[in-house]
Design an enzyme around this catalytic site. Structure first.
Site, PDB file in Angstrom:
ATOM      1  N   GLY A  34       0.807  -1.215   0.000  1.00  0.00           N
ATOM      2  CA  GLY A  34       0.000   0.000   0.000  1.00  0.00           C
ATOM      3  C   GLY A  34       0.841   1.268   0.000  1.00  0.00           C
ATOM      4  O   GLY A  34       0.582   2.195  -0.771  1.00  0.00           O
ATOM      5  N   SER A 124     -12.478  -0.386   8.406  1.00  0.00           N
ATOM      6  CA  SER A 124     -12.405  -1.736   7.842  1.00  0.00           C
ATOM      7  C   SER A 124     -13.119  -1.756   6.507  1.00  0.00           C
ATOM      8  O   SER A 124     -14.210  -1.193   6.362  1.00  0.00           O
ATOM      9  CB  SER A 124     -13.075  -2.730   8.784  1.00  0.00           C
ATOM     10  OG  SER A 124     -13.366  -3.915   8.081  1.00  0.00           O
ATOM     11  N   ILE A 125     -12.528  -2.427   5.549  1.00  0.00           N
ATOM     12  CA  ILE A 125     -13.130  -2.502   4.227  1.00  0.00           C
ATOM     13  C   ILE A 125     -14.428  -3.312   4.281  1.00  0.00           C
ATOM     14  O   ILE A 125     -15.244  -3.256   3.387  1.00  0.00           O
ATOM     15  CB  ILE A 125     -12.125  -3.083   3.191  1.00  0.00           C
ATOM     16  CG1 ILE A 125     -12.605  -2.881   1.751  1.00  0.00           C
ATOM     17  CG2 ILE A 125     -11.864  -4.555   3.431  1.00  0.00           C
ATOM     18  CD1 ILE A 125     -12.753  -1.447   1.336  1.00  0.00           C
ATOM     19  N   ASP A 146      -3.486  -8.054   3.305  1.00  0.00           N
ATOM     20  CA  ASP A 146      -2.746  -9.191   3.815  1.00  0.00           C
ATOM     21  C   ASP A 146      -3.684 -10.314   4.206  1.00  0.00           C
ATOM     22  O   ASP A 146      -3.283 -11.254   4.848  1.00  0.00           O
ATOM     23  CB  ASP A 146      -1.875  -8.793   5.004  1.00  0.00           C
ATOM     24  CG  ASP A 146      -2.722  -8.289   6.152  1.00  0.00           C
ATOM     25  OD1 ASP A 146      -3.942  -8.153   5.970  1.00  0.00           O
ATOM     26  OD2 ASP A 146      -2.166  -8.037   7.225  1.00  0.00           O
ATOM     27  N   ARG A 151      -9.369  -9.932   0.659  1.00  0.00           N
ATOM     28  CA  ARG A 151      -9.146 -10.007  -0.790  1.00  0.00           C
ATOM     29  C   ARG A 151     -10.388 -10.530  -1.494  1.00  0.00           C
ATOM     30  O   ARG A 151     -10.812 -10.009  -2.515  1.00  0.00           O
ATOM     31  CB  ARG A 151      -7.993 -10.967  -1.091  1.00  0.00           C
ATOM     32  CG  ARG A 151      -6.632 -10.408  -0.836  1.00  0.00           C
ATOM     33  CD  ARG A 151      -5.606 -11.453  -1.267  1.00  0.00           C
ATOM     34  NE  ARG A 151      -4.361 -10.822  -1.588  1.00  0.00           N
ATOM     35  CZ  ARG A 151      -3.357 -10.708  -0.732  1.00  0.00           C
ATOM     36  NH1 ARG A 151      -3.473 -11.184   0.479  1.00  0.00           N
ATOM     37  NH2 ARG A 151      -2.242 -10.119  -1.088  1.00  0.00           N
ATOM     38  N   CYS A 202      -8.478 -33.854  19.140  1.00  0.00           N
ATOM     39  CA  CYS A 202      -7.784 -34.801  20.016  1.00  0.00           C
ATOM     40  C   CYS A 202      -6.263 -34.718  19.855  1.00  0.00           C
ATOM     41  O   CYS A 202      -5.528 -34.958  20.795  1.00  0.00           O
ATOM     42  CB  CYS A 202      -8.274 -36.229  19.771  1.00  0.00           C
ATOM     43  SG  CYS A 202      -9.912 -36.494  20.468  1.00  0.00           S
TER      44      CYS A 202
END
Lengths: 658, 524
Positions: A34, A124-125, A146, A151, A202
């Site tokens: 970016g 936030s997108i 990231d 994405r 487990c």
């Protein structure tokens, strides 16, 4: 006289320079790639168009129809700056640590050219304000993210908004750039992405055999049980078919008992209680299940009394915790364990109700490292240094300046190719024209020479293995006919705010516009309508989570014998007043939708997509869950490679530094 | 309560992880502390050519430096006598409005220095003619970057210096959509950390077991009497060694050598697995069989390592030899004595009980440590003999060399060839002779970029190819370069800066191998 933009103008030529200057671009992420992208954009003339006074007033990003598109670079990032960013995220300095990346990136980049228009948003997108209308306001979108989830989200938004997307990522010396356009190229989801390996519960809770099992146990079980909300289970482990049901039940009891111990937090014997619970009592119980240890070495319980050295142990732990390059001994791990438990308890007592594991929060890392090592010791697994554990626990991907620099500049190179090939959008928000979202037939490559897609834009790879060339490229490929994300037709439904409509109104509208007979509708929350599910028909749309101001989607599936492709609807707020004569306050654009036949699904295999088998629900769940799921998915994107570095490679699709 | 077995660890740092370690965390995971140290000891010189055509590739040069300053080289120097113009302001991120008409070297140095307080920047603002001639003018630098165009005289001088002093040099040129760079390697350029594929580094020494490893095989005893559990948990390495003994007794003491014998040997191993269990086989036997073809081989010596041991620099060390060659000489002595390289000592994962695995692991590690000790002793002896005691080679350097010995390689530039741009410029006969062939086989069509950017102006470009289309591509490329008049496009220079820095880092950290070809980019 020389002009400031001489270099740009000379290289790009007049028409393209004008296109670049007038365009409005979105940059999602102000991290490694970016920062580089922002520098490239401002240095190539993006956001520098000035003159028409009409563009001067609106700094607000308003999706209002008819609003004049402003030439600018919009950058969105939710993150704040961390010390470990400074080796590559060059717009940030030491004094910026903890400040929002988006704001600082704008501030530093503006120094280069104070007149360049950058709109920085610390958000936030996934926020619902970034809906399809918002994305439609751009000529090009750049992903510098990231996370796999983000994405995929932006990919879908750009498909819905029919805006070209340039997707990129780096890992160490490698990188990749891919241009995406609805109906023209492959989308981000045309190729399946690897999903996280979730460990059987487990293995994590009872029979670990590798260091990573102990780390996951410490990070995703013990830590949240002691300091987290512990309501939801981590995706790092899951009950699988191979898990023994009886053992799973036992493990539930064990977790309950641990909650009791948690209530002792703040008392002096807390550390000892926790220690004895998880490294002695629970281990004794496991040991007693002899059938489990027939082919494995049984674990050796540890006992606190035999090791404790009084209060000095905490002090020693504090000193030891600073030595993160070597593996601590057993006794040293106990010291660090007691010290970190002490520190974290104090934080809780100090009012921090919930602490989440964060690889950069040293206290939490100390705790997870020491606890993981103690457990490794119990099970005869090699111990590791904190530095090594940090990499495994934090899914750290190596990241360097050069790869980001290369990748970001290649993104802009692709952007030029796209801008050159795409007709300029009208200077107002483009109204979708009929069928403009439908995949065209032109995408298929003719026999012989492949047709150039997106002005000859390429899929570009940075490689490190091939010493002959650093950058390789291949032509873009058309979309997969059966891709669940880009094969549908996207359309928009405008919802009136003044007139509440029911689901039935939407169903009728779809029947009218598309000519559906049997069909079903699904939102993120599940199926809301199908021919046998009519319970929701009389409900107002808002009750089903369908509101104008949102970034959610409704998938409409044709259930007839010869099905057409899915129709994916996004929502917007209706701008025009509802005419009383109209039967409904809903509007669909485009007004006429023709769906092509559906391709045979040879692709979706259930485990790739969470929503492959949606459960019918009657009420939608809260939208706030999204962000969380998104984060979990990020974790899931990164699997452990055999070397000591986390890399995800999938047929050349490399994921990723930001 | 027992203390766990001592593990081989890096020497403990006595202080906290420093802010510096945190800052460089993401790259340390790529090239480790040794690479970081090499970076921090470097001083990079950026020479901006004196032809002042447009921005003279300065954006590419400055972007390269940015990408080297961020990961923290020690020092950089910008030699540029030009003053900042309006056009510079529009394309160079490391200039601001106030920089106008000031020294470009000073201004870019100042703004680049803001990127990282750990790095020291210098500027030379006088013309090349004034400082390059001075004695030892290039002496402080261990990497030279040149921004083209530059006049032939200075290019020649710098390339010759780099060659004589074994310093790598990178030449770069950016104009409009075109960019190119070339690397001039020193005569010999050793790479220790070649980062080989972990699979290929496995050296188990199955055909050359040492006494301790033999003893471990002895200690299993008669495997037919073992319980099913124990039998299914013999580490596959010991299984192979066990069956190799059996094989030798029936094959005149010879090991399986060719594919056919190895396949037979694999069948022999497979026949030993117990199948009367629910799984119908044993995992450790499966592992053993799977690794037969790969592991049953003499101890490996990489071709790069073999070449290295034959180089005169290795066989004839002097007091002035770089550390690399002193250690190489000791490695060669080790190899001559034992017929094998020092053991790397790492083991793959395998089915075994933890106790057995750790036991086997310590046998390999102990042997590796003993080998390192022997090499170290030779190195110390050499230091003594050559009177190099003041600059003792650190243990970790010797250890790293031993671990990678098999994969060490020395890049060479046998004839001290200079960069192709220079060879073209001085009308080198051999270069010219090769040109038609290159033009003929230029299937990616990148050669026109190179010719248009860097062919000397006196060169006749009117008849390069008989193919009209090809000829036209050269003319178009030349036109394109003329059209932009040395104007840089930021993102193209940024790509070039990224590529050059990437290669510079590989050279400075001696990481992997670097490209030895001229690289061209056409961003249109």
């Amino acid at each position: 006289m020389q002009r400031r933009d001489r270099g740009v103008a000379q290289s790009l030529g007049g028409p393209l320079t004008k296109r670049v200057k007038e365009s409005r671009v979105l940059l999602v992420g102000a991290g490694g790639i970016g920062c580089e992208l922002l520098k490239n954009l401002v240095c190539c003339g993006f956001g520098s168009y000035r003159s028409a006074p009409a563009t001067e007033n609106g700094t607000e990003v308003s999706p209002a129809a008819g609003h004049v598109r402003k030439a600018e670079v919009v950058v969105i990032d939710l993150d704040t700056i961390d010390l470990s960013n400074l080796n590559r995220q060059f717009l940030f300095r030491k004094q910026h640590i903890k400040k929002p990346k988006a704001f600082v990136a704008k501030e530093t980049a503006s120094q280069f050219n104070p007149s360049v228009a950058i709109d920085a948003q610390h958000a936030s997108i996934f926020d619902s304000k970034y809906n399809v209308d918002f994305f439609e306001g751009f000529d090009i979108v750049f992903n510098a993210l990231d996370s796999l989830a983000a994405r995929r989200h932006v990919n879908k938004m750009c498909l819905a908004a029919d805006v070209p997307l340039i997707e990129s990522g780096t890992t160490g010396f490698m990188g990749q750039v891919q241009a995406i356009k609805k109906g023209v190229t492959e989308c981000y989801d045309c190729n399946p992405k690897p999903v996280q390996k979730s460990f059987p519960i487990c293995t994590i809770r009872s029979t670990p055999s590798q260091p990573i099992h102990c780390i996951v146990w410490a990070k995703s079980y013990l830590f949240p049980e002691l300091f987290g909300t512990s309501e939801e289970d981590s995706t790092d482990m899951a009950v699988t078919e191979g898990d023994n049901a009886e053992e799973v039940a036992k493990l539930k009891e064990e977790a309950e008992a641990l909650k009791k111990v948690r209530r002792m937090m703040g008392k002096s014997e807390f550390a000892q209680e926790v220690f004895n619970k998880v490294f002695h009592d629970d281990i004794e119980r496991l040991r007693s299940m002899t059938e489990m240890w027939q082919s494995r070495k049984p674990p050796e319980p540890l006992s606190f009394e035999s090791l404790s050295e009084g209060p000095s142990i905490v002090k020693q732990g504090q000193t030891l915790a600073l030595q993160d390059q070597r593996a601590w001994t057993l006794v040293e791990n106990i010291s660090v364990f007691c010290y970190s438990l002490d520190t974290l308890s104090n934080r809780v007592q100090g009012g921090e109700n919930v602490i989440e594991f964060d690889k950069d929060d040293k206290d939490t890392l100390d705790f997870v490292s020491s606890a993981a090592n103690l457990r490794s010791h119990v099970f005869g697994i090699p111990l590791h240094s904190e530095w090594e554990i940090k990499q495994m626990a934090g899914n750290i991907i190596p990241a360097i300046a050069t790869s980001n620099a290369l990748t970001a500049s290649l993104c802009v190179m692709e952007a030029f190719r796209i801008l050159r090939s795409q007709p300029a959008k009208a200077n107002a928000l483009a109204e979708p024209t009929a069928n403009n979202h439908i995949p065209t037939k032109a995408q298929t490559t003719a026999i012989g020479k492949p047709e150039e897609l997106l002005g000859g834009s390429k899929m570009v790879f940075l490689t490190s293995k091939n010493t002959d060339r650093l950058i390789t490229s291949q032509p873009l490929v058309g979309p997969r006919a059966d891709c669940p994300v880009c094969s549908p037709v996207y359309a928009k439904v405008a919802v009136s705010e003044e007139r509440e409509e029911t689901l039935e109104a939407l169903v009728d509208l779809l029947k009218r516009t598309v000519g559906y007979e049997d069909f079903s509708m699904t939102t993120e929350a599940g199926i809301i309508y199908d021919p046998d599910l009519e319970d929701n028909l009389q409900k107002p749309l808002s009750e089903l989570g369908i509101i104008g101001q949102s970034n959610g989607f409704i998938t409409v599936t044709d259930d007839s014998d010869e099905p057409k492709v899915d129709l994916v609807l996004s929502m917007t707020i209706r701008r025009s007043p509802v005419d009383n004569a109209e039967a409904t306050g809903l509007q669909i654009t485009p007004e006429k939708i023709e769906l092509p036949p559906k391709a045979q699904a040879a692709y979706a295999n259930g485990d790739m997509y969470d929503d492959a088998e949606p459960e019918p629900v009657l009420a939608p769940s809260a939208g706030a869950k999204r962000k969380r799921e998104a984060e979990e998915e990020v974790e899931s994107a990164k699997k452990r490679a055999k070397s000591d570095v986390y890399v995800v490679e999938d047929d050349g699709a490399i994921l990723l530094d930001d | 309560m027992t203390e766990i077995a001592p593990r081989e660890v890096t020497p403990p740092p006595l202080q906290a992880p420093t802010a510096k370690e945190k800052k460089y965390d993401r790259q340390l995971r790529l090239w480790a502390a040794s690479g970081q140290r090499a970076l921090e000891e470097s001083h990079v010189l950026l020479i901006v050519g004196d032809e002042n055509l447009g921005s003279n590739s300065t954006v590419a040069g400055v972007e390269t430096l940015k990408n080297l300053i961020l990961p923290s080289i020690g020092n950089f120097t910008i030699a540029d006598s030009a003053r900042v113009t309006d056009a510079d302001l529009g394309v160079n991120f490391f200039l601001e409005s106030d920089s106008l008409y000031k020294s470009r070297a000073d201004e870019t140095r100042r703004l680049l220095s803001e990127l990282n307080p750990d790095v020291t920047g210098h500027a030379i603002t006088t013309h090349l003619s004034e400082w390059l001639e001075l004695e030892n003018s290039l002496q402080p630098y261990n990497l030279i970057l040149i921004c083209a165009p530059i006049s032939l005289e200075y290019l020649q001088q710098t390339c010759a210096y780099a060659s004589e002093n074994s310093i790598p040099l990178i030449y770069m040129h950016s104009a409009g959509f075109y960019a190119s760079f070339s690397i001039q390697l020193p005569h010999e350029f050793p790479i220790v950390d070649t980062h080989p594929d972990p699979e290929s580094t496995q050296d188990l020494r199955l055909l050359a077991p040492w006494p301790e490893l033999e003893a471990a095989v002895d200690s299993i005893g008669d495997i037919s009497t073992l319980s099913d559990h124990d039998h299914g948990h013999i580490p596959y390495i010991l299984l192979l060694l066990h069956y190799l003994r059996e094989w030798k007794t029936s094959h005149n003491g010879q090991y399986p050598s060719d594919f056919k014998e190895k396949t037979e040997f694999r069948d022999l191993v497979r026949s030993g697995a117990r199948t009367n269990n629910p799984e119908g086989g044993e995992e450790n036997y499966d592992e053993a069989c799977a690794s037969v073809l790969k592991s049953i081989a003499p101890p490996p010596v990489g071709s790069g390592c073999k070449e290295m041991m034959n180089m005169p620099s290795c066989t004839q060390v002097t007091a002035g030899s770089p550390n690399f060659w002193i250690i190489a000489n000791a490695i060669k002595k080790f190899y001559d004595t034992h017929g094998v390289l020092p053991l790397p000592g790492s083991l793959p994962d395998m089915k075994a009980t933890s106790t057995e695995y750790i036991k086997l692991q310590s046998i390999y590690k102990a042997k590796a440590r003993a080998d390192v000790a022997e090499v170290t002793q030779t190195v110390r002896q050499l230091e003594n003999d050559l009177s190099r005691m003041s600059t003792k080679i650190v243990d970790s350097e010797i250890e790293a060399f031993c671990k990678n010995a098999c994969h060490v390689r020395v890049l060479t530039n046998p004839n001290n060839a200079s960069i192709p741009e220079l060879r073209l410029a001085i009308s080198d006969a051999k270069t010219f002779a090769g040109l038609p062939g290159l033009i003929e086989n230029d299937w990616e069509g990148m050669l026109p970029v190179f010719i248009a950017l860097d062919a000397p102006r006196k060169m006749d470009l009117s008849n390069l190819s008989e193919d009209a289309d090809v000829q036209e591509s050269y003319e178009k490329a030349v036109e394109e370069v003329e059209r932009v008049q040395g104007g840089e496009l930021h993102n193209i220079s940024s790509v070039l800066g990224g590529m050059v820095a990437q290669e510079a880092i590989k050279l400075l950290t001696r990481h992997k191998s670097s490209t030895q070809m001229a690289q061209h980019l056409n961003g249109r």
